[in-house]
Design a protein around this motif. Sequence first.
Motif, PDB file in Angstrom:
ATOM      1  N   VAL B 335      74.029  31.084  -6.040  1.00 52.51           N
ATOM      2  CA  VAL B 335      73.528  30.374  -4.859  1.00 52.51           C
ATOM      3  C   VAL B 335      73.534  31.305  -3.655  1.00 52.51           C
ATOM      4  CG1 VAL B 335      73.900  28.395  -3.328  1.00 52.51           C
ATOM      5  CG2 VAL B 335      74.523  28.235  -5.748  1.00 52.51           C
ATOM      6  N   LEU B 347      77.951  18.223  -4.497  1.00 54.36           N
ATOM      7  CA  LEU B 347      76.657  18.779  -4.100  1.00 54.36           C
ATOM      8  C   LEU B 347      75.547  18.042  -4.832  1.00 54.36           C
ATOM      9  CD1 LEU B 347      77.558  22.586  -4.416  1.00 54.36           C
ATOM     10  CD2 LEU B 347      77.780  21.125  -2.399  1.00 54.36           C
ATOM     11  N   GLU B 348      74.342  18.137  -4.265  1.00 50.76           N
ATOM     12  CA  GLU B 348      73.177  17.575  -4.946  1.00 50.76           C
ATOM     13  C   GLU B 348      72.160  18.676  -5.138  1.00 50.76           C
ATOM     14  OE1 GLU B 348      72.407  12.857  -4.004  1.00 50.76           O
ATOM     15  OE2 GLU B 348      71.249  14.361  -2.959  1.00 50.76           O
ATOM     16  N   ILE B 349      71.727  18.834  -6.367  1.00 52.02           N
ATOM     17  CA  ILE B 349      70.668  19.805  -6.634  1.00 52.02           C
ATOM     18  C   ILE B 349      69.361  19.045  -6.735  1.00 52.02           C
ATOM     19  CG2 ILE B 349      69.776  21.450  -8.326  1.00 52.02           C
ATOM     20  CD1 ILE B 349      72.617  22.326  -8.811  1.00 52.02           C
ATOM     21  N   ASN B 356      67.775  13.594  -8.549  1.00 50.82           N
ATOM     22  CA  ASN B 356      68.633  14.725  -8.194  1.00 50.82           C
ATOM     23  C   ASN B 356      69.768  14.892  -9.201  1.00 50.82           C
ATOM     24  OD1 ASN B 356      67.042  14.996  -5.932  1.00 50.82           O
ATOM     25  ND2 ASN B 356      68.347  13.647  -4.715  1.00 50.82           N
ATOM     26  N   VAL B 389      69.235  23.227 -14.222  1.00 50.29           N
ATOM     27  CA  VAL B 389      69.150  23.864 -12.905  1.00 50.29           C
ATOM     28  C   VAL B 389      68.316  25.141 -13.037  1.00 50.29           C
ATOM     29  CG1 VAL B 389      70.438  24.923 -11.009  1.00 50.29           C
ATOM     30  CG2 VAL B 389      71.348  22.910 -12.179  1.00 50.29           C
ATOM     31  N   ILE B 395      69.861  23.107  -2.846  1.00 44.37           N
ATOM     32  CA  ILE B 395      71.130  22.383  -2.983  1.00 44.37           C
ATOM     33  C   ILE B 395      71.518  21.829  -1.615  1.00 44.37           C
ATOM     34  CG2 ILE B 395      73.531  22.525  -3.751  1.00 44.37           C
ATOM     35  CD1 ILE B 395      72.813  25.071  -5.235  1.00 44.37           C
TER      36      ILE B 395
END
Lengths: 386, 401
Positions: B335, B347-349, B356, B389, B395
């Motif tokens: 990241v 966290l949200e991807i 998500n 991912v 993110i």
Amino acid sequence: MKLTTYAGNLHDLSVLKNLNYDEVILGPKTLSRFGTLSPEDFMSLSTRARDLGFRVLLEWDILMTEDVFVSVLPHLKALLPFADAIRVQDPGALHWCLENTYHPIQFIAENGNHNLKALEGWVELSQGRLERVVVSLELSKDLLKNYIKNLTIPCELLGLGRILLFYTPRPLLSALAPEKVSQNELIMALGESEESPHKGFPILENHHGTFMFHIKEFCLIDFSSELKEMGLGYLRIDQRFETPSQVEKISKLIEEFSLDQFENFKSSYSQDLMRGFYLVNKTDILFPKLKNSRLQQREGTFIGEVLEAEKGSHLAIMVKNPRGLKKTDQLKILHPKGEVIFAGIFSLKNLSDEQVEIVPYGEMALIQYVGGVWVKSQVFYHMIKE
Amino acid sequence: MKHPSVPEILAPAGSLEKLKVAVLYGAHAVYVGGQKFGLRTAADNFTLDELKAGLDFAHERGVKVYVVLNSFLHDKDLFELPEFVKYLEEIKTDAVIVSDLGVVKTVREYSQIPIHISTQASTLNVHSAKLWKKAGASRIVLGREVSVKEAGKIKREAQIEIEMFIHGSMCMAYSGHCVISNFTQGRDSNRGGCAHSCRFEYSLEDLSTLEKKKAYFMSSKDLEGLRLLPLFIEEGIDSLKIEGRMKSHLYAGTMSKVYSEALGFYSEHHHFLSDDLLRWEEELKRVSHRDYTQASLVEKAGAQSIFNERENSTEGQWRMVGSVVEANPKAGIVVEVRNAFNKGDELEILPFKGPNISLVASEIQDLSRKEILRTKPTTLVRLPYVEGVEKMHLIRHRISP
């Protein structure tokens, strides 16, 4: 150079007649941004103006969404027999006139249109029907001179009047106190912002929307001889917001200019005056300062920016040059403070920790740490011949 | 039964990276600016090489690229335009977006690139569209004062492609008709120097009552037209534009994703009765914005369309923490950190399509694989690999409950 101005009543006509004006601009309430004339008033004033020998210019300068356009057409059609020429700003109004009238057209090109090619374009699109173009207040005299010389039709420029800064169809003043105002009422206010050194912007809301003006009025009276020499066709005097109108004094001053009288006029006039960009327009001079200078160095030999500099370990560089980053490349690294550092590559890895010969465009390259290099340093191919 | 075709989603791309984000998140077309001739002087904008790279990237994925030339140019600015126009044609630019008739003429003289008339030209009615068509335009980006119904009529009667704004910040003035910056700050707003004076607070004195009031009276709420998609389709609008070349990667990605997913749903089902509608709306709220309005898309914008506040709405209290620069089992999720986050943070991807992916930062390593507890902006960190991912995923992290 002829003078042109607005008339709102019979008194205006008689004043202008004595001043040898040969045309008047009449603004119908439904068609003109600041027009006040009902259809009946327009017709009677136009009839009287024609009797007095004036040419009547109908001002249709509002901008119109389609529904508004359709709604004002009956008003316009009723007034056309009472007009000798039509002044328009909305390109739609220009096109409608081209297709539906035989009237000569005056195109108001006061917004943008800061190049000869654009102005010539409007003349061409109008296929010989434009008799005048109203040019922008932002033109410098050199440009104005060039346009007057090269355009096939006369130019008109504001000689004295308010500078319109902002025009929206939204009702912004009545929105602040809706309980106090009835719809379509004329509301006037003065505005100032702590973020601007200028105080007292006149703001007006009417049924066409909300308008904000500059705190000073535009004035080129003291340049009228120069404008005449340039061959300017028409100089417009706008006294629609001045009570009582100073048109008589202004017209005489233009006809026979004297510095003393001009200074007297200035000191007695209700607003401060400015010449805008007439001498020079440098409204792009600050642009280089608006841009981060580091962002301007991305052409040619630019490889990418250092995203991470881990002392004793690595530099991470996102490769943004289609050529990629090769292990044999020699680097020139530009530190954010301006220092230049040269370096070769001893270790080149991808993010999976694999030693590679090349890291392609769009991938992250990890090279050995180079002393003195910070994050956000810019990396270039080092051209030996430099 | 033949269903109407869906419009394209046209997303802003203030830089090459944002272009990639918009494309990968589903935009059908993007608009970009070169180093000159556009209205966003302070944006990164694209170098000549980046324009070529951006066009190649987009075209490989079936996405169109429009280049803005929407300044009202002065004579001296026109000198360099022909060479740039020839270059744009050479790299296969899909269209240019133009406000100024002098620029329209120059583009026609030196290329055959299709010309879209910018919203800066404030084209508001059928006759105006007809005149621009005669000047050589193939598409009109209508002024934001026009309703969708009016736009449909303009398309039918002028027989020209129509583009409308569906989302983003709005000028309060008729576009191209505000020169506050020019006369008060010496910066030409119509050549990229807008100082956003309409967002200032003003002290107003009513001249009839002499009452004083402070207000952000010229600041417009942001446009949001998600629920009007059926109307846009019904009226045959060709392109729906998202404002915001100066805005973040998260904005470019979220907007492209939400609107293209919604239109994708329509293409498949021919209606918008989707369970996802609330999710899409929630996503739009999570991006920093002023209060939303439909402005004039249905009825004329009135008092309710004025924002009258300084700061953005508090609804968008989600922050982008970074973007994925590599994702595979060997490297993990690498990241590029933009805003710090801690070990243990949720966290949200945002995947390019679909819901998500939630992820707890259970373990954070630096690039040398040393464990760390808190990330720092402008560093690269590794998270454990999670299936699904991909590189370039964004993110985010909630910064308030």
